[in-house]
Scaffold this active site. Structure first.
Site, PDB file in Angstrom:
ATOM      1  CE  LYS A  85      -3.747   4.945   0.692  1.00 52.38           C
ATOM      2  NZ  LYS A  85      -2.379   4.409   0.630  1.00 52.38           N
TER       3      LYS A  85
ATOM      4  CE1 TYR B  87       0.339   7.732   3.066  1.00 53.36           C
ATOM      5  CE2 TYR B  87       0.924   5.537   2.336  1.00 53.36           C
ATOM      6  CZ  TYR B  87       0.017   6.395   2.904  1.00 53.36           C
ATOM      7  OH  TYR B  87      -1.200   5.903   3.323  1.00 53.36           O
TER       8      TYR B  87
ATOM      9  CG  ASP C  97      -1.829   1.211   1.241  1.00 54.63           C
ATOM     10  OD1 ASP C  97      -2.757   1.240   0.417  1.00 54.63           O
ATOM     11  OD2 ASP C  97      -1.611   2.132   2.060  1.00 54.63           O
TER      12      ASP C  97
ATOM     13  CG  HIS D 124      -4.457   9.935   0.520  1.00 57.99           C
ATOM     14  ND1 HIS D 124      -3.087   9.949   0.397  1.00 57.99           N
ATOM     15  CD2 HIS D 124      -4.705   9.403   1.731  1.00 57.99           C
ATOM     16  CE1 HIS D 124      -2.537   9.446   1.491  1.00 57.99           C
ATOM     17  NE2 HIS D 124      -3.504   9.118   2.314  1.00 57.99           N
TER      18      HIS D 124
END
Length: 325
Positions: free
Chosen positions: A84, A55, A50, A117
């Site tokens: 996302k 990130y 994931d 997201h």
């Protein structure tokens, strides 16, 4: 009460695709260590990773994936890769651009799952830290999500994301989507663990065959503002001793038996391995009933999206549409 589901390693989504039940979460996995964690996970049996644009570690993950492919550990088709769409790429035109950045960083031709997201539109180019002028309020939340979802549906048609879904959406926001969605979201990724079951949301998603994918299935101890360490709860410790398992494994097994896909995050090889060892035991109906008695509290309340002057969201209840904070 939840049924004692089988220890299947995959869930079938509403579009027929098979998604591995356990995935490696990479949120807050720092550059310099996330690649090693991904490699350890895949070598240890994980087939689900994931990721997310925001990130800021997808390039290192991509390097790790290419190494695994080159070494013959797995082929691309053996893995399920999720990413996302970030908040500053909402609208009719921007989602494909965000996706292309992700695919370039991950060094992949397609994603297995692409998610919105957050239901929080930001002006282009903004991530952190948040300021009032960063929020995009030119359209209502409903209008923004509609335009963005329609762009996501085109991405699915292109084949660059084989499944599409959302993250941090409430039952109300999902219900609003049903008015126009040609493609029902395959997944809604949300916080879920024994101390935050998401009962109302879960019921809505079950009725519409949307998979609940649980981020922070071990709680989020160490994150800003989180004051509860789920893994130190005496009930999880007690149940773990009964099965010779850790509190983390109890929490993860609970999630599987509730019908969730689960995304435990760790960059420590021994914890990555431990978190995958959840298919060879089941919690009894009695233990599941005991876990249902735990006090419920949302650990991650999304307070970073609150702003009196800039955001649509003035208080946490606004973000979650009154579905608990």
């Amino acid at each position: 009460m939840a049924s004692n589901r089988s220890a299947s390693s995959h869930f079938t989504l509403n579009n027929g695709h098979q998604m591995p039940v356990v995935g490696l979460g990479t949120w807050q996995a720092a550059p310099g260590v996330v690649g090693a964690a991904v490699e350890a996970a895949v070598r240890g049996g994980y087939r689900h990773i994931d990721c997310a644009y925001a990130y800021f570690n997808e390039k290192e993950i991509g390097d790790a994936l290419q190494k695994l492919f080159k070494d013959g550990v797995v082929k691309r088709e053996d893995l399920w890769i999720t990413s996302k769409l970030w908040n500053d790429h909402h609208g009719p035109e921007e989602p494909p651009k965000c996706l292309e950045t992700t695919l370039t960083n991950l060094q992949l031709e397609y994603l297995d799952l692409y998610l919105i997201h957050w239901p929080v539109p930001l002006n282009k180019g903004y991530t952190w830290p948040l300021q009032p002028h960063m929020f995009n309020t030119t359209k209502s939340i409903k209008e923004d999500i509609k335009e963005t979802w329609q762009a996501m549906e085109k991405i699915a048609e292109s084949g660059k994301a084989r499944s599409i879904g959302v993250s941090n959406f409430t039952a109300k926001k999902l219900e609003d989507m049903m008015e126009y969605a040609k493609v029902v979201p395959a997944v809604n990724q949300v916080e879920c663990h024994p101390m935050w079951r998401q009962d109302k949301l879960r019921a809505y998603m079950k009725a519409h065959n949307i998979n609940l994918s649980a981020y922070s299935p071990l709680g989020t101890w160490g994150s800003s503002g989180v004051k509860i360490n789920l893994l130190e709860h005496p009930l999880l410790t007690k149940i773990g001793k009964k099965y010779g398992r850790t509190p983390a494994q109890v929490s993860l097994r609970w999630g599987i038996q509730m019908g969730n896909s689960i995304l435990p995050k760790s960059t420590k090889a021994e914890r990555v391995k431990e978190n995958f060892q959840v298919f060879d035991f089941s919690l009894s109906a009695e233990d599941m009933s005991e876990l249902e008695k735990l006090e419920q509290t949302r650990f991650l309340q999304g307070i970073h999206w609150l702003n009196e002057s800039g955001s649509f969201y003035k208080k946490a209840e606004d973000i979650w549409d009154g579905e608990g904070v």
